[in-house]
Design an enzyme around this catalytic site. Structure first.
Site, PDB file in Angstrom:
ATOM      1  N   SER A 158     124.952  37.908  86.152  1.00 30.45           N
ATOM      2  CA  SER A 158     123.952  37.284  86.440  1.00 30.45           C
ATOM      3  C   SER A 158     124.381  36.847  87.808  1.00 30.45           C
ATOM      4  O   SER A 158     124.659  37.504  88.829  1.00 30.45           O
ATOM      5  CB  SER A 158     123.500  35.532  85.713  1.00 30.45           C
ATOM      6  OG  SER A 158     122.267  34.831  86.617  1.00 30.45           O
ATOM      7  N   HIS A 180     117.600  39.267  79.791  1.00 34.28           N
ATOM      8  CA  HIS A 180     118.409  38.522  80.627  1.00 34.28           C
ATOM      9  C   HIS A 180     119.752  38.356  79.755  1.00 34.28           C
ATOM     10  O   HIS A 180     119.582  36.443  79.393  1.00 34.28           O
ATOM     11  CB  HIS A 180     118.355  37.648  81.814  1.00 34.28           C
ATOM     12  CG  HIS A 180     119.147  37.100  82.642  1.00 34.28           C
ATOM     13  ND1 HIS A 180     119.803  37.922  83.437  1.00 34.28           N
ATOM     14  CD2 HIS A 180     120.061  35.474  82.815  1.00 34.28           C
ATOM     15  CE1 HIS A 180     120.225  37.897  84.428  1.00 34.28           C
ATOM     16  NE2 HIS A 180     120.255  36.658  83.970  1.00 34.28           N
TER      17      HIS A 180
END
Length: 372
Positions: free
Chosen positions: A210, A353
């Site tokens: 991320s 994610h």
């Protein structure tokens, strides 16, 4: 705008057209308008791109300190079922306002000599962690060096008054943002790793997920001592192209996280086409070293398609330097795709994610392949 894009290693019309639709600036076109055609000319262009990204998005970091010292403060000889040595190392260096120090954790498998290393920029200091399956990494023959990004500068809008940035003067428009701060710290860890005789300094991969995937790319782009940079689900301002991107864009990321960047970057909100670069420029800076971009099929905020196309658009630099970039069929990847035949590798896994165990398995397999 562009001289040409010959995409992937198959020169396929489908992917070539997808890139042409993005209207990307050509990574091989110098600021004076000329085009690079020889490998020897890349050095100059590389410096141009570095300066451009420092000035417009990530900010200028201070020079490396004159010295970096690592002091082992804890040593556990029987870690992970007696398969590894675990050490806490305090990394210390001088700054204009006194010494600064932060903790590093090292986990080294006992049965491997001159161990290749994953330098993991981490959200938490915990080991093992949900993003860091330590025993599995050790069992695959890799050492782990990891530090928590908050130990350098907290992930909040503190106006750069806490942690490392408080030890340096900072220009509000072009001074380092926090991505650059965390990346600079990873290079200080690399300074220390270079002194260890039990680790292999030629096979260190910097990895992040991320926002820390963005950090790993920026670290690997600047510091050529890293053999590999791995960005997992790094998205906007990471591996994903800005032009034509879905999900998170410059307006959203700079509104919520302006402190990740230099002061100039928010001016490009809703003006992506005005950028004098795109993120394939960032990826190209890692060439001819290895770069690995991992995407998740359900991570629409990061936009896997734009991450894939950025790796493709950086591939002409790899080819210029005599190496295959992203080797891919002439189609967009489907979930389950793993592309590892070039120096620019990519995979698209199922799910959302997350830096998952399956991601780690793919990255480790790729690094073992590179070391053969």
């Amino acid at each position: 705008m562009m001289k040409s894009f010959i995409c992937g290693e198959t020169n396929g019309p489908v992917l070539n057209n997808l890139l042409l639709e993005r209207q990307l600036p050509d990574v091989l076109q110098n600021l004076d308008g000329s085009f690079i055609e020889r490998p020897a000319d890349w050095t100059r262009r590389r410096l141009e791109i570095l300066d451009l990204l420092r000035r417009e998005i990530y900010g200028y970091a201070p020079a490396a300190p004159a010295s970096v010292v690592g002091q082992i403060t804890e040593n556990q000889a029987d870690a992970l079922a007696n398969k590894a040595i675990r050490q806490t190392v305090v990394i210390e260096f001088p700054t204009p306002r006194g010494k600064f120090a932060f903790p590093l954790t090292l986990i080294i498998p006992k049965q491997v000599k001159r161990t290749p290393v994953f330098l993991a920029i981490a959200f938490r200091p915990d080991i093992p962690d949900l993003y860091l399956p330590a025993e599995e990494i050790i069992d695959n023959g890799f050492a782990i060096a990891t530090f928590c990004y908050n130990d350098l500068s907290p992930d909040e809008n503190d106006r750069f008054t806490k942690g490392l940035p408080s030890f340096y003067p900072r220009d509000e428009q072009t001074g380092w943002g926090k991505i650059s701060i965390w990346a600079w710290a990873a290079s200080r860890v690399m300074d220390y790793l270079q002194t260890r005789t039990d680790l292999d300094p030629d096979h260190v991969a910097v990895i992040g997920h991320s926002r820390l995937g963005k950090t790993a790319l920026w670290c690997g782009a600047q510091d050529e001592r890293f053999a590999t940079a791995i960005a997992n689900d790094s998205g906007c301002a990471g591996a994903a192209l800005f032009r034509g991107k879905s999900g998170e864009r410059i307006e959203a990321i700079t509104r919520v996280f302006p402190y990740w960047f230099c002061g100039r970057f928010p001016a490009y909100a809703e003006r992506e086409d005005a950028l004098p670069f795109d993120q394939h420029f960032l990826i190209s800076l890692i060439a001819p070293r290895a770069v690995y971009i991992g995407s998740a099929a359900e991570d629409g905020w990061a936009d896997p398609r734009s991450e894939f196309l950025a790796a493709l658009a950086a591939s002409p630099v790899y080819r210029l330097l005599g190496y295959p970039g992203l080797v891919t069929p002439d189609r967009l990847p489907e979930p389950g795709t793993i592309l590892q035949d070039g120096r620019a590798a990519y995979h698209l896994r199922t799910g959302s994610h997350f830096l998952s165990r399956s991601d780690w398995q793919i990255y480790m397999a790729n690094l073992r392949q590179d070391q053969r």
